[in-house]
Design a protein around this motif. Structure first.
Motif, PDB file in Angstrom:
ATOM      1  N   ARG A   1      -4.606 -21.374  40.756  1.00 53.15           N
ATOM      2  CA  ARG A   1      -5.325 -22.643  40.597  1.00 53.15           C
ATOM      3  C   ARG A   1      -6.394 -22.820  41.675  1.00 53.15           C
ATOM      4  O   ARG A   1      -6.793 -23.931  41.993  1.00 53.15           O
ATOM      5  N   ASN A   2      -6.879 -21.701  42.198  1.00 53.26           N
ATOM      6  CA  ASN A   2      -7.955 -21.704  43.194  1.00 53.26           C
ATOM      7  C   ASN A   2      -7.585 -22.511  44.442  1.00 53.26           C
ATOM      8  O   ASN A   2      -8.447 -23.060  45.124  1.00 53.26           O
ATOM      9  N   ASP A   3      -6.279 -22.591  44.722  1.00 53.78           N
ATOM     10  CA  ASP A   3      -5.782 -23.286  45.913  1.00 53.78           C
ATOM     11  C   ASP A   3      -5.685 -22.254  47.039  1.00 53.78           C
ATOM     12  O   ASP A   3      -4.791 -21.414  47.054  1.00 53.78           O
ATOM     13  N   GLN A   4      -6.635 -22.337  47.986  1.00 57.14           N
ATOM     14  CA  GLN A   4      -6.731 -21.306  49.030  1.00 57.14           C
ATOM     15  C   GLN A   4      -5.530 -21.324  49.981  1.00 57.14           C
ATOM     16  O   GLN A   4      -5.341 -20.391  50.756  1.00 57.14           O
ATOM     17  N   THR A   5      -4.713 -22.385  49.930  1.00 55.43           N
ATOM     18  CA  THR A   5      -3.527 -22.429  50.787  1.00 55.43           C
ATOM     19  C   THR A   5      -2.321 -21.776  50.093  1.00 55.43           C
ATOM     20  O   THR A   5      -1.295 -21.544  50.733  1.00 55.43           O
ATOM     21  N   ALA A   6      -2.438 -21.511  48.794  1.00 57.23           N
ATOM     22  CA  ALA A   6      -1.328 -20.873  48.067  1.00 57.23           C
ATOM     23  C   ALA A   6      -1.353 -19.372  48.344  1.00 57.23           C
ATOM     24  O   ALA A   6      -2.418 -18.788  48.541  1.00 57.23           O
ATOM     25  N   PRO A   7      -0.181 -18.727  48.384  1.00 55.08           N
ATOM     26  CA  PRO A   7      -0.179 -17.278  48.610  1.00 55.08           C
ATOM     27  C   PRO A   7      -0.867 -16.540  47.461  1.00 55.08           C
ATOM     28  O   PRO A   7      -0.881 -17.016  46.328  1.00 55.08           O
ATOM     29  N   LEU A   8      -1.447 -15.380  47.772  1.00 61.27           N
ATOM     30  CA  LEU A   8      -2.054 -14.543  46.740  1.00 61.27           C
ATOM     31  C   LEU A   8      -1.000 -14.132  45.718  1.00 61.27           C
ATOM     32  O   LEU A   8       0.129 -13.789  46.083  1.00 61.27           O
ATOM     33  N   ALA A   9      -1.369 -14.142  44.449  1.00 62.23           N
ATOM     34  CA  ALA A   9      -0.478 -13.696  43.376  1.00 62.23           C
ATOM     35  C   ALA A   9      -1.182 -12.611  42.580  1.00 62.23           C
ATOM     36  O   ALA A   9      -2.417 -12.595  42.482  1.00 62.23           O
ATOM     37  N   GLY A  10      -0.408 -11.706  42.020  1.00 60.28           N
ATOM     38  CA  GLY A  10      -0.963 -10.731  41.090  1.00 60.28           C
ATOM     39  C   GLY A  10      -1.559 -11.462  39.894  1.00 60.28           C
ATOM     40  O   GLY A  10      -1.034 -12.484  39.442  1.00 60.28           O
ATOM     41  N   ILE A  11      -2.667 -10.951  39.408  1.00 62.78           N
ATOM     42  CA  ILE A  11      -3.401 -11.648  38.346  1.00 62.78           C
ATOM     43  C   ILE A  11      -2.554 -11.791  37.086  1.00 62.78           C
ATOM     44  O   ILE A  11      -2.708 -12.756  36.322  1.00 62.78           O
ATOM     45  N   PHE A  12      -1.602 -10.842  36.871  1.00 59.90           N
ATOM     46  CA  PHE A  12      -0.767 -10.912  35.662  1.00 59.90           C
ATOM     47  C   PHE A  12       0.360 -11.939  35.807  1.00 59.90           C
ATOM     48  O   PHE A  12       1.089 -12.188  34.843  1.00 59.90           O
TER      49      PHE A  12
ATOM     50  N   LYS B   1       0.373 -12.273  30.781  1.00 61.82           N
ATOM     51  CA  LYS B   1       0.193 -13.620  31.340  1.00 61.82           C
ATOM     52  C   LYS B   1       1.544 -14.316  31.379  1.00 61.82           C
ATOM     53  O   LYS B   1       2.368 -14.091  30.487  1.00 61.82           O
ATOM     54  N   PRO B   2       1.769 -15.218  32.335  1.00 65.33           N
ATOM     55  CA  PRO B   2       2.960 -16.058  32.242  1.00 65.33           C
ATOM     56  C   PRO B   2       2.827 -16.994  31.045  1.00 65.33           C
ATOM     57  O   PRO B   2       1.746 -17.527  30.784  1.00 65.33           O
ATOM     58  N   ALA B   3       3.919 -17.167  30.290  1.00 71.78           N
ATOM     59  CA  ALA B   3       3.903 -18.125  29.180  1.00 71.78           C
ATOM     60  C   ALA B   3       3.887 -19.535  29.748  1.00 71.78           C
ATOM     61  O   ALA B   3       4.550 -19.824  30.747  1.00 71.78           O
ATOM     62  N   LEU B   4       3.120 -20.403  29.123  1.00 72.34           N
ATOM     63  CA  LEU B   4       3.160 -21.817  29.480  1.00 72.34           C
ATOM     64  C   LEU B   4       4.327 -22.462  28.739  1.00 72.34           C
ATOM     65  O   LEU B   4       4.787 -21.952  27.721  1.00 72.34           O
ATOM     66  N   ALA B   5       4.803 -23.593  29.228  1.00 70.77           N
ATOM     67  CA  ALA B   5       5.890 -24.306  28.537  1.00 70.77           C
ATOM     68  C   ALA B   5       5.458 -24.590  27.100  1.00 70.77           C
ATOM     69  O   ALA B   5       4.337 -25.019  26.858  1.00 70.77           O
TER      70      ALA B   5
ATOM     71  N   PHE C   1      -3.908  -0.817  38.183  1.00 69.46           N
ATOM     72  CA  PHE C   1      -3.716  -2.250  37.948  1.00 69.46           C
ATOM     73  C   PHE C   1      -2.410  -2.782  38.537  1.00 69.46           C
ATOM     74  O   PHE C   1      -2.064  -3.947  38.339  1.00 69.46           O
ATOM     75  N   ALA C   2      -1.679  -1.927  39.256  1.00 68.57           N
ATOM     76  CA  ALA C   2      -0.334  -2.292  39.729  1.00 68.57           C
ATOM     77  C   ALA C   2      -0.357  -3.513  40.650  1.00 68.57           C
ATOM     78  O   ALA C   2       0.586  -4.318  40.639  1.00 68.57           O
ATOM     79  N   ALA C   3      -1.420  -3.693  41.425  1.00 66.20           N
ATOM     80  CA  ALA C   3      -1.488  -4.839  42.344  1.00 66.20           C
ATOM     81  C   ALA C   3      -1.460  -6.167  41.585  1.00 66.20           C
ATOM     82  O   ALA C   3      -1.086  -7.200  42.133  1.00 66.20           O
ATOM     83  N   GLY C   4      -1.833  -6.124  40.319  1.00 64.14           N
ATOM     84  CA  GLY C   4      -1.835  -7.334  39.498  1.00 64.14           C
ATOM     85  C   GLY C   4      -0.456  -7.834  39.129  1.00 64.14           C
ATOM     86  O   GLY C   4      -0.311  -8.933  38.589  1.00 64.14           O
ATOM     87  N   LEU C   5       0.580  -7.033  39.384  1.00 62.91           N
ATOM     88  CA  LEU C   5       1.953  -7.412  39.024  1.00 62.91           C
ATOM     89  C   LEU C   5       2.646  -8.238  40.106  1.00 62.91           C
ATOM     90  O   LEU C   5       3.749  -8.757  39.874  1.00 62.91           O
ATOM     91  N   ALA C   6       2.029  -8.341  41.279  1.00 61.20           N
ATOM     92  CA  ALA C   6       2.686  -9.020  42.410  1.00 61.20           C
ATOM     93  C   ALA C   6       3.120 -10.428  42.016  1.00 61.20           C
ATOM     94  O   ALA C   6       2.336 -11.194  41.449  1.00 61.20           O
TER      95      ALA C   6
END
Lengths: 133, 133
Positions: B73-84, A127-131, A41-46
């Motif tokens: 946010r399903n924005d195909q122009t945004a860079p890929l991010a880790g799911i976490f 998950k990132p915390a929302l404001a 699952f490490a790729a998910g930390l990017a």
């Protein structure tokens, strides 16, 4: 209704080793600890960075799942409350929510805190915390 | 590591019926909806009251679980991010966190909102929100 199966994505490495020693909430004097995320699952930390505020979801593996009412904060003089009106780890689905700050990142290990979960607690999501969350 | 099995405690009844129609977050114009808690778990609701702020944890049953990176946010122009590093429903353990206010209570049905999950989404936990969460 069907059941749903969680796959642990990693494990918590904490100086807290016994549930009896753990504060009830992170803000009540809990230490920092390491999230060790599995290679799979490490790729998910990017994109995660030091200073990020995260919600870590744990599986509270020592919880009792047949509890529906409890005395809040284990105060036997307090009236019984429904488990969904409390943050007790003893609940039908023993998911823990932990709002933490990232202190360090070493590959797929993240030092975070404060976090009151004990050593060996499985991690099921980050998950990132929302404001305001 | 072993797997862990969640038991749904109830289901969401919402006017939102398609994932494509759902806002990305509750605060982005989501409606109120009813949490219908199963009879077996109704005792766990004791003490909840109109006006309470809760964290509802859902099982996002239409999510893809093999996604580890995504365009936020399903924005195909945004860079890929880790799911976490995102709140995408597509993640290894598709748990949704929803901060809601209780609007009405009718027995084991709670009207809450705002909540962006779609009709039929299983509910796996309900907790009182902590201050700042």
């Amino acid at each position: 209704m069907p059941d749903y199966v969680l796959t642990p994505i990693g494990v918590l490495r904490s100086p807290l080793t016994r549930r009896a020693d753990a504060p009830r909430q992170g803000r009540e004097g809990a230490p920092d600890a390491w999230l060790e995320v599995a290679e799979l699952f490490a790729a998910g930390l990017a994109g995660l960075a030091v200073g990020d505020v995260l919600i870590v979801i744990t599986w509270l593996h020592q919880a009792q799942r047949d509890t529906l009412q409890t005395h809040p904060r284990n105060d036997q003089t307090a009236p019984l409350a429904g488990i969904f009106a409390t943050r007790s780890p003893d609940r039908p689905n023993p998911l823990g929510l932990h709002r933490v700050t990232v202190r360090e990142i070493e590959g797929r290990r993240l030092k975070v805190g404060p976090i009151e979960a004990i050593d060996g607690t499985p991690i099921v999501d980050i998950k990132p915390a929302l404001a305001g969350e």
